[in-house]
Write a protein that holds these residues in place. Structure first.
Motif: not given
Lengths: 97, 739, 503
Positions: C295-298, C308-314
């Motif tokens: 959501l934050v990556a959006l 960076a947020y994508s890597s958190i999601a992963h």
């Protein structure tokens, strides 16, 4: 007896945690972290007679690591001080959201 | 290649270079892709690029880049190589497929042959190989894809001659054929899904080939989202199949399904409905048809190959391939048939109103796909595949013909820098004078799609209608099924009526298109019309070949026991019912399942009246268009009729029949359909997407606020998390819950 | 070779890859010092290639390690370690390749960059293979201290310094939690050896002492920080955003993979008996991470920060495999880490390439029309983004599929549903970049002309892109290897507890 040591260690650790949360000065925050590490050291030493000699060995590793961290941490703070002329972490918010 | 041939070898049939059929297009893709990358170097680079900013950029470089002199025009080989490689690999693949086809004719029951290459996904009990399955169905699809594909590649040589992305275009087109072949030759659902996704990918690449504007970006987005919904259905169906049958290989699934799943049960019905959801996405059926007309933004040969002959028929292939499952779920089959029939009539009404020649053909394709789904839905699998085949011939021809017309219009309008629309039929008219070959071949295709004997469409469409009437009399196994408590024969009657009406509209809108394009006075303009011309040889000959196929394609399947149709039995290619007999091994398991579970389906009777009706409908539609529409009185593009005056003049002038018809019939239907399209498309799909996006973003914003940039805040968040974690690990939550 | 760790020499053999890499790094440091000419002079690729050779040498040693078996030491000699080492060395090699042009452009091409990077990798490898909590802590700190410096390596950029300070303060803070956890676990069990821990703890959740549970909780917090699971992720976006991009790539791939490997080893093996308790905690971490990070990556306008947020999601997706905690999950875990390393390093490689001089162009607008003016670069980026989104035809799809299967095998249906929903959300922000690249016109015909993608970077991106595609079409080999690698891990566990969770 062990309970007292562990209690003291927990209190010191908590003081360190509180310090990291409330203090704004990067160097003092770092000192609070050192306090936390040393609180853990206290636990290791206190537990060692019951749990084994590894506890004391561990403390030496922690001291060495803390020294390395101190060197690197202070260098980082100095490098940043050259840009911002401050060690107040409230001034470090170029990166956010 | 191939380390194991599972079946067939014993009967003396071994596939000939099967892997190469798939590999050749991939090689073509790699070669053309390399050429495309190489050709880019030669693009004229504005010298302004080497400005001050560049100097700054190279400040730290020891060796600043010395600008090499790059010729502005690419050398000839960047065009000549793709010209031979791209159609060449497809033609070669077609040749190999033909060899296999003739070898296969005698093989019979030894099929399917499975050639496995390597283990793809081994996880626990899920074992999927990269393996190709060659049987009559995949053979036929391979022949259509490579055969029609090769013709369209040849046509493209002329059509794309002046495009700067020539090599790139052929690279994408080859890649598309590669994935399409994986789709039809894959021996398992996951491998088919690879092809399924791959053709989708190439479709976006080719739709977006010329287009960098917002409107087309939206079209691409819409195609993408709609297809994701379809994929979602496909994936769910795969999970269900795997959960209940423990395998995803076609042979094993279809062998296990009749034994392990309950006939007409919830599981098999759900599997079929989810598979169909996948099919509606790829094959542009209600409600997921919205992307196909927008996809016409791509080059016209692409529309011919992807959006008429091959990719959009993947859904039909999927259902025929899974015919065992569908035969076990009569109510799901009826849903397929009904949606197909509704799509057929619905798209046909929209086609009545279009001025863009490609849009007419796009909606026509949606409508014809509806015919195919109606056929496979009522259990007439061979009829569906037959129509798929004839449709591939005549619709590819129509698209290529339209491409030829647009090509001519384009060069004419270009010559005078006219801003008018090269695809608008109001700017055409009388084109048969300049383009006799195009006109002739498209005329054949029009007669075929309208269903005039002896053209190919007559046989295939009549067979579908004939089955529908048989079903309405309760003579098909699926007639015994029911949907919403209503018997199958009632639904089949509805399907039959809808299809008959759609057939009438089909003949009408095709007549209208031919009339406005090729007859009457020319409306291109005084200055422009001298520049109109017939297309060159590379574009003409594919039209002729497809014209011949559209003419004789129906003779592959002449029903021996249907009156009128069987007059052609003497000239039938491969004897009467050739296609039916050829595909019998593929459809036999489905028939067996139905025979086993549905007692005493009556023997089908074949009265003459449906055939006569079909002919009357086809001819009537064309004649209606001929007599009602007057191209001579047609305004040019952009002149919207003044409706107040129109109402007065309609009493005097017969030309306004078109408009009256428009207001009386088309407009309400289109308004209704437009309403649905708007609700579905804008409100539901776009709206939901937008809304969800916005809602998600607002939540995300809140989340992002935590990221204040202050270390203290971060430390605090960490501590809160740590406290919660410790509370859990120390049993605090359990203690709270207990007290 | 059979090692029983009765003599010190056995440790030499067991640690050969780490020793090779450490010695090589010292050699590189000396070579850099004794190099002729001014040390600040730009464009000296020799050091970088030397470092790369060191990585290769360590990889060779790692290959040799495959012939070695050993039990009972402080360091694990098993397939899991070897597989993890390959992932870490791959991450390091990709990071070095993408660094070469980058350091020149930012006028910070100094030899110690590569030396620190190599030491960080040594730390990662030790972290991933430690069989004792002491060694684990040392490995963690060796990695972290080197990375703190690397994050702040661009001394002329206040953002780099700020990122380093934040990462350092919070990293040390979290290390203290982890250390406290180790102390408590040690106090409760009397051992720091992971295998002995498993035996001592046994399967009794009910009678586990509070001291032990608090220790496990603190360890979970420490690891959650290192792998950047929500809500312990707060440092990640800032540190990733401010760090030099090659280091961001290394942090997102190597650091995360190493921390995950240690996490799996400690929790699935040593704390296997407490499975019921920690699985719930990681369940919530995974769910929160997947939903929150996506959501934050959006909302991110910067591609670098979005990644960076994508890597958190992963990290959330990988945590699902941890929660599954079965052999299928562990194999999916290794497979996913490999795919993730390739696609993330590749994506950051493109972020590095899309730069002019020392000005990185990381906002979404800077990618407009890239697809038409730099088609190869944009195509590679599209491959990485689609793979991150889990689109079929890319390795990311297979990776997610395996994790899903592991989750379903462990009856974690709600988590599987959350994973699918979260991936759907992620489509929006990944595709937004693809759409901008291909469907929004560039401001000018030469906007993207003359972008400075160095040859090594092209190699790295090419390798990553081919790898991502290959892992879709032929994942079997890697998956077989991953399954073989984790077999030992779980055989040991099952022998201890007689447990078998899922297939």
């Amino acid at each position: 007896m062990l309970t007292y040591y562990l209690g003291l260690s927990a209190i010191l650790f908590s003081i360190g945690v509180a310090g990291v949360i409330v203090r704004r000065n990067a160097i003092i925050m770092f000192m609070c972290i050192e306090l936390m590490l040393n609180a853990v050291n206290l636990s290791f030493i206190a537990l060692s007679p019951y749990a084994g000699i590894e506890g004391q060995v561990f403390v030496f590793f922690v001291i060495a690591v803390a020294a390395a961290e101190a060197a690197v941490g202070l260098a980082i703070i100095i490098a940043l001080f050259r840009h911002v002329e401050s060690v107040d972490v409230r001034n470090f918010s170029l990166l956010r959201w | 290649m191939g380390d194991g041939i599972v079946n067939g070898a014993a009967a003396g049939f071994s596939p000939f270079l099967l892997g190469w059929i798939v590999l050749l297009p991939l090689i073509g893709f790699l070669v053309n892709g390399a050429v495309a990358i190489a050709a880019r170097r030669y693009k004229p680079v504005p010298l302004a690029a080497a400005s001050e900013e560049e100097d700054v950029a190279h400040r730290h470089e020891e060796h600043p880049a010395t600008p090499e002199p790059i010729p502005a025009t690419p050398p000839a080989w960047t065009k000549s190589l793709p010209t031979f490689v791209a159609p060449g690999v497809i033609a070669l693949a077609f040749a190999i497929a033909l060899v296999n086809f003739f070898r296969m004719l005698g093989a019979g029951d030894a099929l399917p042959v499975i050639e496995r290459y390597w283990s793809w996904m081994p996880v626990g009990d899920l074992q999927v190989d990269v393996a190709f399955q060659l049987d009559q169905l995949s053979m036929l699809m391979t022949l259509i894809i490579t055969g029609v594909g090769a013709l369209i590649h040849v046509f493209s040589v002329g059509y794309m001659k002046k495009d700067e992305g020539y090599a790139r275009y052929f690279a994408y087109l080859n890649l598309f054929v590669f994935f399409m072949l994986i789709l039809v030759l894959g021996s398992s659902f996951p491998l088919m899904f690879v092809g399924w996704e791959g053709v989708g990918l190439c479709s976006y690449l080719l739709i977006g080939f010329w287009f960098r504007e917002k409107a087309n970006a939206d079209a691409g987005k819409k195609a993408f989202i709609v297809n994701r919904i379809g994929d979602f259905g496909f994936l769910i169906a795969m999970f269900l199949i795997f959960a209940h049958l423990g395998t995803l290989n076609f042979v094993e699934v279809f062998a296990a399904a009749p034994e392990q799943l309950a006939f007409g049960g919830a599981v098999v019905t759900a599997i079929c409905l989810f598979l169909f959801l996948g099919a509606t996405g790829k094959s542009a059926q209600i409600p997921l048809f919205v992307w196909l007309p927008d996809a016409m933004a791509g080059p016209t040969p692409v529309s011919a190959l992807i959006h008429a002959a091959t990719m959009v028929t993947a859904g039909v292939y999927l259902i025929v391939r899974s015919s065992v499952l569908f035969a076990m779920a009569p109510s799901a089959s009826l849903v397929v048939g009904l949606i197909g029939a509704l799509t057929a009539i619905f798209a046909a009404t929209i086609a009545l109103k279009q001025w863009d020649i490609k849009k007419v053909l796009a909606y026509s394709t949606v409508s014809q796909l509806g015919f195919m789904f109606a056929a496979v839905g009522i259990g007439a699998y061979v009829a569906g595949v037959f129509h798929l085949m004839t449709h591939a011939f005549f619709k590819a021809l129509l698209f290529l013909g339209a491409g030829a017309v647009i090509h001519a219009m384009h060069s004419a309008l270009h010559a005078t820098h006219s801003p008018r629309d090269a695809q608008d039929m109001r700017n055409m008219g009388g084109m048969r004078r300049w383009m006799p070959w195009t006109f002739g071949t498209m005329g054949v295709a029009t007669l075929a799609i309208a269903g005039i004997p002896p053209f190919s469409g007559f046989f295939s469409k009549d067979e579908i209608l004939g089955y529908a009437w048989s079903g309405a009399r309760g003579e098909l196994p699926i007639s015994q099924g029911s949907l919403f408590g209503v018997g199958g024969e009632v639904w089949m009657l509805l399907i039959g009526v809808l299809l008959a009406a759609a057939a009438l509209l089909t003949a009408f809108y095709m007549g209208r298109m031919m009339l406005y394009t090729f007859f009457g006075p020319n409306r291109t303009g005084e200055a422009e019309s001298p520049h109109l011309h017939e297309v060159g040889a590379s574009m003409k000959w594919p039209l002729v070949v497809l014209g011949v196929l559209s003419l004789i394609g129906g003779l592959f399947q002449v029903e021996a026991d249907v009156p009128i149709v069987n007059w052609f039995a003497a000239v039938a290619i491969g004897g009467p019912d050739a296609l039916y007999n050829f595909l019998a091994p593929v459809t036999a398991p489905a028939a067996a399942v139905m025979a086993q579970n549905i007692p005493a389906a009556t023997v089908a009777t074949h009265p003459a009246w449906p055939v006569l009706l079909a002919i009357v409908i086809g001819a009537g539609g064309l004649l209606l268009a001929w007599y009602l529409l007057k191209p001579a009185a047609l305004g040019v593009e952009g002149e919207e009729p003044d409706y107040r005056r129109a109402w007065e003049r309609i009493l005097h002038d017969k030309w306004y029949v078109d408009e009256a018809y428009d207001r009386g019939v088309v407009r309400p239907v289109v308004a209704l359909s437009g309403f649905f399209a708007r609700v579905l498309d804008r409100r539901l799909i776009d709206g939901t997407v937008d809304w969800m996006g916005r809602a998600a973003q607002s939540v995300g914003m809140v989340g992002a606020r935590v990221q204040s940039g202050h270390v203290n805040t971060y430390a605090f968040v960490l501590v809160v998390g740590a406290v919660l974690a410790l509370f859990w690990f120390s049993g605090g939550f359990a203690w709270l819950a207990a007290s | 070779m059979e090692l029983d760790f009765q003599t010190s020499v056995d440790y030499f053999w067991a640690l050969l890859p780490e020793i090779v890499l450490s010695l090589w790094a010292m050699g590189v440091l000396l070579a850099d010092v004794f190099q002729k000419g001014s040390r600040s002079e730009a464009s000296r690729p020799a050091i970088a290639w030397l470092a790369l050779a060191g990585i290769a040498a360590a990889a060779v040693a790692n290959v040799w390690l495959m012939t070695v078996t050993g039990t009972g030491g402080m360091i694990a000699v098993d397939g899991f370690r070897i597989f993890a080492n390959f992932i870490l060395l791959l991450a390091a090699a990709l990071a070095i390749l993408v660094s070469m042009g980058y350091l020149d452009r930012h006028a910070m091409n100094r030899g110690e960059f590569y030396v620190l990077l190599m030491f960080a990798v040594v730390g990662m490898m030790i972290l991933a293979s430690a069989q004792d909590l002491i060694l684990l802590f040392v490995g963690l700190e060796l990695m972290s201290v080197a990375i703190y410096v690397l994050v702040g390596f661009n001394r002329r950029d206040p953002r780099s310094g700020e990122a380093a300070l934040k990462y350092f303060l919070l990293g040390a803070f979290a290390s203290a939690f982890l250390l406290y956890g180790i102390a408590l676990v040690f106090g409760a069990t009397g051992t720091t050896d992971l295998a002995l821990l498993a035996e001592t703890i046994g399967t009794g959740v009910q009678d586990a002492p509070l001291l032990l549970m608090m220790g496990v909780g603190l360890l979970a917090v420490g690891f959650a920080f290192k792998v950047a699971a929500m809500p312990f992720h707060v440092w990640t976006p800032d540190a990733y955003d401010g760090a030099p991009t090659p280091i961001t790539a290394l942090m997102a791939t190597g650091v995360k993979a190493a921390a995950f490997a240690a996490l799996l080893r400690v929790f699935a093996v040593s704390f296997g008996g407490l499975h019921e308790t920690w699985v719930v905690a990681f369940w919530w971490l995974a769910a929160l991470t997947m939903i929150g990070a996506n959501l934050v990556a959006l909302t991110q306008g910067s591609v670098k920060r979005m990644l960076a947020y994508s890597s958190i999601a992963h990290a959330g997706y990988v945590l699902v495999a941890v929660v599954a905690a079965n052999a299928v999950g562990a194999a999916a875990f290794l497979f996913y880490l490999l795919v993730y390393t390739l696609m993330t390093a590749g994506a950051f490689g493109i972020v590095i390439a899309n730069a002019r001089g020392d000005r990185e162009r990381v906002s979404l607008e800077d990618y407009a029309g890239l697809g038409w003016q730099q088609p190869v670069m944009a195509a590679a980026f599209a491959i990485f983004l689609l793979s991150l989104a889990g689109f079929p035809l890319t390795g990311g799809f297979i990776g997610k599929l395996y994790i899903l299967r592991a989750a379903l095998a462990a009856d974690q249906v709600p988590l599987a549903v959350i994973l699918v929903m979260a991936s759907l959300i992620s489509y929006f922000y990944y595709l937004r970049v693809v759409i901008v690249m291909y469907m929004r016109p560039a401001p000018a015909a030469d906007t993207h002309a003359g972008l400075t993608a160095s040859r090594p970077l092209q190699v790295a991106v090419g390798v990553a892109a081919i790898g991502v595609i290959l892992l879709f079409f032929a994942p079997a080999m890697v998956l077989d290897a991953a399954q073989g690698s984790v077999a030992g891990l779980f055989i040991a566990q099952e022998a201890l507890f007689g447990l078998s969770r899922g297939p």
